[in-house]
Scaffold this motif. Structure first.
Motif, PDB file in Angstrom:
ATOM      1  N   VAL A 124       1.033   5.180   1.301  1.00 45.93           N
ATOM      2  CA  VAL A 124       0.424   5.929   2.401  1.00 45.93           C
ATOM      3  C   VAL A 124       0.849   7.396   2.268  1.00 45.93           C
ATOM      4  O   VAL A 124       1.836   7.848   2.883  1.00 45.93           O
ATOM      5  CB  VAL A 124       0.839   5.373   3.770  1.00 45.93           C
ATOM      6  CG1 VAL A 124       0.118   6.134   4.884  1.00 45.93           C
ATOM      7  CG2 VAL A 124       0.540   3.879   3.857  1.00 45.93           C
ATOM      8  N   GLU A 156       5.615   4.007   0.835  1.00 41.33           N
ATOM      9  CA  GLU A 156       4.876   2.760   0.615  1.00 41.33           C
ATOM     10  C   GLU A 156       5.462   1.655   1.486  1.00 41.33           C
ATOM     11  O   GLU A 156       6.607   1.742   1.945  1.00 41.33           O
ATOM     12  CB  GLU A 156       4.951   2.355  -0.850  1.00 41.33           C
ATOM     13  CG  GLU A 156       6.373   2.114  -1.354  1.00 41.33           C
ATOM     14  CD  GLU A 156       6.432   1.813  -2.838  1.00 41.33           C
ATOM     15  OE1 GLU A 156       5.760   0.845  -3.245  1.00 41.33           O
ATOM     16  OE2 GLU A 156       7.121   2.530  -3.559  1.00 41.33           O
ATOM     17  N   PRO A 195       5.358   4.460   6.722  1.00 39.97           N
ATOM     18  CA  PRO A 195       3.973   4.298   6.233  1.00 39.97           C
ATOM     19  C   PRO A 195       3.214   3.176   6.949  1.00 39.97           C
ATOM     20  O   PRO A 195       1.992   3.152   6.923  1.00 39.97           O
ATOM     21  CB  PRO A 195       4.165   3.993   4.754  1.00 39.97           C
ATOM     22  CG  PRO A 195       5.555   3.444   4.639  1.00 39.97           C
ATOM     23  CD  PRO A 195       6.360   4.158   5.687  1.00 39.97           C
ATOM     24  N   GLN A 218       0.838  -1.199   0.000  1.00 40.15           N
ATOM     25  CA  GLN A 218       0.000   0.000   0.000  1.00 40.15           C
ATOM     26  C   GLN A 218       0.880   1.259   0.000  1.00 40.15           C
ATOM     27  O   GLN A 218       1.957   1.286   0.608  1.00 40.15           O
ATOM     28  CB  GLN A 218      -0.918   0.000   1.231  1.00 40.15           C
ATOM     29  CG  GLN A 218      -2.034   1.017   1.144  1.00 40.15           C
ATOM     30  CD  GLN A 218      -3.052   0.793   2.255  1.00 40.15           C
ATOM     31  OE1 GLN A 218      -2.936  -0.138   3.039  1.00 40.15           O
ATOM     32  NE2 GLN A 218      -4.048   1.651   2.328  1.00 40.15           N
TER      33      GLN A 218
END
Length: 433
Positions: free
Chosen positions: A344, A349, A377, A342
């Motif tokens: 962020v 990431e 993150p 993901q």
């Protein structure tokens, strides 16, 4: 010694009799009348006007003319005169030109009975076995199309069946035995009987010793029902049913979520269980849960096996829908996807793996006024290891301060120890659990 024979009243030739041919011819005439007797009528009372030679009648009551006074006798026309013979018990006569056959019995000509009380063919019939046949085979064939053999009983609680015997002792019976259900019974000794099959007359469903008594009945050689071992419909379980003792092959289903202590379900979820057992101590269980509608959660599959050391831990199997998604662990066992990734916002990431490894990355701007703080993150379990790569042409090195599981501070200096500005590529590696 009588001058006539006992049954047909044939005249005997006397010793030294003159004109013996007269007596002989009379006997021949009587034989011609009585043997293979075919009469022109029964119960006749009025003689024909011009009888043919050889005409024969069984006279009835009230005979007239030349027959008067001869009631009940047989009248035979010999060409010139009528001869009268008194019939005897058991004589048989057919009707000329007709189909009637009668027997003389009890003082009159009676028709043959349309039934007999008992019939034995090559054997003796009796009061119980009124039809008895001794033969290598008995054939009942059609008369143009099909053929039905009917065995009828008076009431529902009577018996209409076929009994198969050995040495005149019954060993098998099939039919309606005491009710209207069709049953098949067997006996090893001819005394004790076992109902192998029963077909219910109302539902046509089958029961008996040769059929499973329950879906989990695993007695050898019995017939399977729909639902046996979950075939056609799964055997229902509850959350409180312990799986450790469930070692009978079959398909099972727990329709309710929940996992109580000691029942050994892999997760608290409704699902289906497949049990494959080679023996009571060599078993594989496979549990498939239903957890939602998304590809990552709709199907979760677990397997375990039983061997000499007991049950192995549940092992979750993965499919394509669970490679990427939220990663989670429970007691060191992955319970989510394999990889989670993901971005962020401005923090960069992260990538998480089902074994607990986490990698974070980003690019930060460095200042000459002090260290730059990078908030990861995704949170680490403990402070990770961080690597930095500086950009620019001048020789410089990075320094990290205050590294924690949440963030790190970083600055850059040249070879003279003077703080410099620029950009740094940062990579943090650690564990998320």
């Amino acid at each position: 010694m009588s001058d006539l024979s006992a049954r047909l009243d044939l005249p005997f030739i006397a010793p030294s009799q003159a004109q013996k041919h007269v007596t002989h011819n009379e006997a021949v005439q009587r034989l011609d009348l009585l043997v293979q007797m075919a009469l022109d009528g029964f119960e006749a009372t009025e003689p024909p006007a011009a009888p043919e030679t050889g005409a024969r009648f069984a006279l009835g009551t009230g005979a007239t003319g030349v027959w008067a006074g001869q009631d009940g006798k047989i009248a035979a026309f010999l060409g010139e005169a009528w001869m009268f013979v008194t019939p005897q018990e058991g004589w048989i006569a057919a009707e000329r030109g007709g189909t009637a056959v009668r027997i003389y019995r009890d003082g009159g000509w009676r028709g043959f009975p349309d039934r007999t009380d008992a019939l034995g063919i090559a054997t003796q019939a009796d009061a119980v076995n009124r039809l008895s046949v001794a033969a290598a085979a008995t054939l009942l064939s059609h008369a143009g199309a099909g053929h039905q053999l009917k065995i009828n009983k008076a009431q529902s609680d009577d018996t209409a069946s076929l009994v198969f015997q050995s040495g005149f002792a019954g060993h098998a019976e099939m039919g309606l035995a005491g009710d209207d259900d069709f049953s098949i019974k067997v006996s090893a000794d001819g005394t004790t009987w076992t109902e192998a099959l029963r077909v219910d007359a109302q539902t046509a469903r089958i029961s008996g010793a040769a059929v499973q008594s329950a879906p989990t009945d695993n007695a050898a050689e019995r017939l399977l029902k729909v639902g046996a071992f979950g075939l056609g419909t799964a055997i229902s379980l509850t959350a409180s049913d312990g799986l450790d003792t469930l070692v009978l092959s079959g398909l099972y289903y727990n329709p309710s979520a929940g996992n109580t202590s000691g029942n050994s379900y892999p997760i608290s979820s409704a699902g289906a269980l497949l049990v494959i057992a080679r023996s009571a101590t060599n078993v594989v269980q496979e549990f498939t849960s239903y957890g939602g509608t998304s590809a990552a959660s709709a199907l979760r599959k677990f397997v375990r096996s039983w061997g000499t050391g007991g049950w192995s831990p549940w092992l979750e199997l993965y499919h394509s829908g669970r490679v990427m998604g939220p990663v989670s662990l429970s007691d060191g066992v992955p319970t989510g996807a394999i990889i989670e990734h993901q971005f962020v916002g401005g923090n960069g990431e992260y990538t998480r793996f089902a074994n607990g490894t986490q990698i974070c990355g980003t690019t930060v701007a460095l200042s000459t006024s002090g260290e730059t703080t990078w908030t990861y993150p995704a949170q680490f379990f403990t402070a990770p290891r961080v690597a930095a790569v500086l950009t620019g042409s001048q020789a410089a090195f990075a320094r990290t301060l205050s590294n924690s599981n949440l963030s790190i501070q970083i600055g850059a200096f040249n070879t003279s120890g003077t703080r410099v500005s620029g950009f740094a590529y940062l990579l943090a590696i650690g564990r998320w659990i």
